[in-house]
Design a protein around this motif. Structure first.
Motif, PDB file in Angstrom:
ATOM      1  N   GLN A  35       1.175  -1.362   0.061  1.00  0.00           N
ATOM      2  CA  GLN A  35      -0.032  -0.246  -0.211  1.00  0.00           C
ATOM      3  C   GLN A  35       0.570   1.132   0.352  1.00  0.00           C
ATOM      4  N   PRO A  36       0.957   1.952  -1.023  1.00  0.00           N
ATOM      5  CA  PRO A  36       1.617   3.012  -1.230  1.00  0.00           C
ATOM      6  C   PRO A  36       1.093   4.765  -0.659  1.00  0.00           C
ATOM      7  N   PRO A  37       1.180   4.843  -0.503  1.00  0.00           N
ATOM      8  CA  PRO A  37       0.042   6.085   0.400  1.00  0.00           C
ATOM      9  C   PRO A  37      -0.233   7.257  -0.947  1.00  0.00           C
ATOM     10  N   ARG A  38      -0.542   7.472  -0.917  1.00  0.00           N
ATOM     11  CA  ARG A  38      -1.728   8.163  -2.318  1.00  0.00           C
ATOM     12  C   ARG A  38      -2.468   9.308  -1.589  1.00  0.00           C
ATOM     13  N   PHE A  39      -2.485  10.366  -2.157  1.00  0.00           N
ATOM     14  CA  PHE A  39      -3.220  11.451  -1.596  1.00  0.00           C
ATOM     15  C   PHE A  39      -4.356  11.818  -1.285  1.00  0.00           C
ATOM     16  N   TYR A  40      -5.311  10.844  -1.531  1.00  0.00           N
ATOM     17  CA  TYR A  40      -6.454  10.826  -1.040  1.00  0.00           C
ATOM     18  C   TYR A  40      -7.450   9.638   0.087  1.00  0.00           C
ATOM     19  N   ARG A  41      -7.604   9.994   0.881  1.00  0.00           N
ATOM     20  CA  ARG A  41      -7.697   8.772   2.233  1.00  0.00           C
ATOM     21  C   ARG A  41      -8.791   7.754   1.799  1.00  0.00           C
ATOM     22  N   GLY A  42      -8.701   6.795   2.498  1.00  0.00           N
ATOM     23  CA  GLY A  42      -8.971   5.689   2.503  1.00  0.00           C
ATOM     24  C   GLY A  42      -8.000   4.734   3.202  1.00  0.00           C
ATOM     25  N   GLY A  43      -8.438   3.376   3.135  1.00  0.00           N
ATOM     26  CA  GLY A  43      -7.804   2.016   3.228  1.00  0.00           C
ATOM     27  C   GLY A  43      -8.480   0.758   4.809  1.00  0.00           C
ATOM     28  N   ALA A  44      -9.863   1.690   5.345  1.00  0.00           N
ATOM     29  CA  ALA A  44     -10.471   1.050   5.858  1.00  0.00           C
ATOM     30  C   ALA A  44     -10.602  -0.482   5.505  1.00  0.00           C
ATOM     31  N   ALA A  45     -11.466  -0.715   4.264  1.00  0.00           N
ATOM     32  CA  ALA A  45     -11.452  -1.245   4.127  1.00  0.00           C
ATOM     33  C   ALA A  45     -10.848  -2.533   2.981  1.00  0.00           C
ATOM     34  N   ILE A  46      -9.821  -2.426   2.215  1.00  0.00           N
ATOM     35  CA  ILE A  46      -8.898  -2.884   2.899  1.00  0.00           C
ATOM     36  C   ILE A  46      -8.144  -3.509   4.320  1.00  0.00           C
ATOM     37  N   ALA A  47      -8.149  -3.017   5.220  1.00  0.00           N
ATOM     38  CA  ALA A  47      -8.035  -3.624   6.180  1.00  0.00           C
ATOM     39  C   ALA A  47      -9.118  -4.941   6.323  1.00  0.00           C
ATOM     40  N   GLU A  48      -9.740  -4.359   6.834  1.00  0.00           N
ATOM     41  CA  GLU A  48     -11.160  -5.072   7.235  1.00  0.00           C
ATOM     42  C   GLU A  48     -11.665  -6.359   6.408  1.00  0.00           C
ATOM     43  N   LEU A  49     -11.200  -6.219   5.281  1.00  0.00           N
ATOM     44  CA  LEU A  49     -11.035  -7.013   4.218  1.00  0.00           C
ATOM     45  C   LEU A  49     -10.176  -8.963   4.369  1.00  0.00           C
ATOM     46  N   ARG A  50      -9.179  -7.708   4.529  1.00  0.00           N
ATOM     47  CA  ARG A  50      -7.396  -8.754   4.764  1.00  0.00           C
ATOM     48  C   ARG A  50      -7.903  -8.835   6.548  1.00  0.00           C
ATOM     49  N   GLY A  51      -8.349  -8.714   7.136  1.00  0.00           N
ATOM     50  CA  GLY A  51      -8.642  -9.168   8.939  1.00  0.00           C
ATOM     51  C   GLY A  51      -7.462  -8.469   9.517  1.00  0.00           C
ATOM     52  N   VAL A  52      -7.202  -6.641   9.397  1.00  0.00           N
ATOM     53  CA  VAL A  52      -5.496  -6.245   9.722  1.00  0.00           C
ATOM     54  C   VAL A  52      -6.069  -5.108  10.338  1.00  0.00           C
ATOM     55  N   HIS A  53      -4.920  -4.089  10.903  1.00  0.00           N
ATOM     56  CA  HIS A  53      -5.263  -3.276  10.993  1.00  0.00           C
ATOM     57  C   HIS A  53      -5.241  -2.820  10.662  1.00  0.00           C
ATOM     58  N   CYS A  54      -5.722  -0.832  10.300  1.00  0.00           N
ATOM     59  CA  CYS A  54      -5.013  -0.441   9.437  1.00  0.00           C
ATOM     60  C   CYS A  54      -4.283   0.924   9.946  1.00  0.00           C
ATOM     61  N   ASP A  55      -3.405   0.871   9.357  1.00  0.00           N
ATOM     62  CA  ASP A  55      -2.075   1.456   9.756  1.00  0.00           C
ATOM     63  C   ASP A  55      -1.987   3.339   9.086  1.00  0.00           C
ATOM     64  N   GLY A  56      -3.380   3.916   8.723  1.00  0.00           N
ATOM     65  CA  GLY A  56      -2.995   5.230   7.829  1.00  0.00           C
ATOM     66  C   GLY A  56      -4.740   5.380   7.031  1.00  0.00           C
ATOM     67  N   ASP A  57      -4.468   7.013   7.339  1.00  0.00           N
ATOM     68  CA  ASP A  57      -5.938   7.526   6.221  1.00  0.00           C
ATOM     69  C   ASP A  57      -5.273   7.926   4.928  1.00  0.00           C
ATOM     70  N   TYR A  58      -3.921   7.290   5.350  1.00  0.00           N
ATOM     71  CA  TYR A  58      -3.859   7.535   3.220  1.00  0.00           C
ATOM     72  C   TYR A  58      -3.299   6.392   2.604  1.00  0.00           C
ATOM     73  N   LEU A  59      -4.421   5.482   3.164  1.00  0.00           N
ATOM     74  CA  LEU A  59      -3.262   4.143   2.190  1.00  0.00           C
ATOM     75  C   LEU A  59      -4.020   3.617   1.549  1.00  0.00           C
ATOM     76  N   PRO A  60      -4.596   3.840   0.831  1.00  0.00           N
ATOM     77  CA  PRO A  60      -6.820   3.961  -0.087  1.00  0.00           C
ATOM     78  C   PRO A  60      -6.137   2.457  -1.143  1.00  0.00           C
ATOM     79  N   GLU A  61      -4.961   2.289  -1.424  1.00  0.00           N
ATOM     80  CA  GLU A  61      -4.726   1.316  -2.569  1.00  0.00           C
ATOM     81  C   GLU A  61      -4.456   0.301  -2.279  1.00  0.00           C
ATOM     82  N   ASP A  62      -4.613  -1.080  -2.553  1.00  0.00           N
ATOM     83  CA  ASP A  62      -3.251  -2.325  -2.216  1.00  0.00           C
ATOM     84  C   ASP A  62      -2.818  -2.377  -3.780  1.00  0.00           C
ATOM     85  N   TRP A  63      -1.674  -2.376  -3.979  1.00  0.00           N
ATOM     86  CA  TRP A  63      -1.572  -2.480  -5.477  1.00  0.00           C
ATOM     87  C   TRP A  63      -0.624  -4.434  -5.414  1.00  0.00           C
TER      88      TRP A  63
END
Length: 339
Positions: free
Chosen positions: A12-40
């Motif tokens: 998850q490289p940092p991006r300019f917009y907010r997101g990431g909580a749904a990725i963390a929930e799907l993967r079953g892990v803790h969300c580490d930041g507000d600007y990690l909205p993409e998992d490549w």
């Protein structure tokens, strides 16, 4: 020689917009930041202007890009290599829009080759994996033909309200699939969580940057006069919108999610493996959206998979079979011979 499927961790490289909580929930892990909205996922692509950011490591620490280059036929298959070389010609992402994304578009192959010296543009597709909030929506294509000068005015003055209202906006739900040809203006609304397939570049032209980033980040170093030449100014009638944005019921073991036109760029099938689903040798990225099961190939005894797993299946793994109470999306490169 064969190679086994591998489970990949988040990238998850940092991006300019907010997101990431749904990725963390799907993967079953803790969300580490507000600007990690993409998992490549299984990425051999870098962020625009970067040397390595965005590249996926394999479990042994080696970059997937380097492994593919060292033995492209093993990873990709001879037919693919003959047409595309040592490049998967595919980037898969999980994208969680924690806020509405800006109105933007992406260059075509022709534009990218002419102006950026890049083989690929950025046609993409979205498979809606989840939604939240009162009104999850996406925006796709202009509602009617627009004038190039009018668009340049909207961009220079950052008339965000007019830009957004000029687009077709419509609600989405899990299971919807939307094909987005290069050049199409679009935006993803807050609360929309997608699995994205795209050509392997990070090329975006931001029509809207105010409140997101600075204007110099939005034109690929070309200046807006040139960059906006990649924009499709035509209106999208209802029948075109319905053809490229479709919903498919969760029926049968394999459902093709995208229109035939997409196969020259990428392929996506939803797999429902309450009965075993088999497929021929192919480079593939498997994203497990629900349940659990076993992925079996000719080269191993089986890899257990569950909701949130992202698995890279090399061509050299041989024929594959997915078993169990599991729903997944299989993402594959362009069909050989379609370009």
């Amino acid at each position: 020689m064969s190679v086994q499927p591998v489970r990949l961790g988040a990238n998850q490289p940092p991006r300019f917009y907010r997101g990431g909580a749904a990725i963390a929930e799907l993967r079953g892990v803790h969300c580490d930041g507000d600007y990690l909205p993409e998992d490549w996922v299984a990425s051999t692509t870098t962020l625009f202007g970067s040397v390595e950011a965005g590249l996926s490591p394999l479990p042994n620490g080696r970059l997937l890009r380097d492994a593919v280059r060292s033995d492209p036929v093993l990873w990709l298959g001879a037919g693919h290599v003959a047409q595309f070389g040592a490049d998967p010609a595919l980037l898969v992402k999980l994208l969680d829009a924690g806020q509405r994304l800006p109105v933007h578009c992406h260059p075509s192959d022709f534009f990218a080759q002419r102006h950026l010296g890049c083989r690929f543009g950025k046609t993409e597709a979205w498979v809606v994996a989840g939604t939240s909030g009162p009104a999850p929506r996406v925006y796709l294509g202009f509602r009617s033909d627009v004038d190039a000068q009018a668009v340049r005015s909207w961009v220079s003055t950052q008339d965000r309200r007019t830009m957004l209202s000029a687009l077709n906006g419509f609600p989405v739900k899990p299971g919807d699939a939307i094909f987005v040809p290069a050049g199409t203006p679009h935006a993803i609304g807050e609360g929309v969580f997608i699995l994205e397939l795209q050509q392997p570049t990070d090329l975006s032209v931001l029509l809207e940057w105010e409140g997101f980033t600075d204007p110099e980040s939005g034109h690929l170093g070309l200046g807006y006069e040139v960059a906006l030449e990649c924009l499709d100014l035509s209106g999208w009638p209802a029948d075109r919108l319905a053809y490229f944005a479709r919903s498919s019921p969760l029926e049968g073991p394999v459902t093709r999610l995208l229109p035939e036109e997409a196969e020259q760029f990428f392929r996506a099938e939803r797999l429902r493996a309450d009965q075993p689903v088999e497929w021929e040798p192919s480079f593939a990225v498997l994203v497990v959206l629900d349940g659990g099961g076993v992925l079996r190939t000719g080269s191993d005894g089986g890899l257990r998979v569950r909701r949130g797993d992202t698995v890279l299946v090399p061509h050299g793994a041989g024929p594959a079979r997915l078993e169990g109470d599991v729903v997944a999306v299989r993402c594959r490169p362009p069909a050989v011979g379609r370009n």
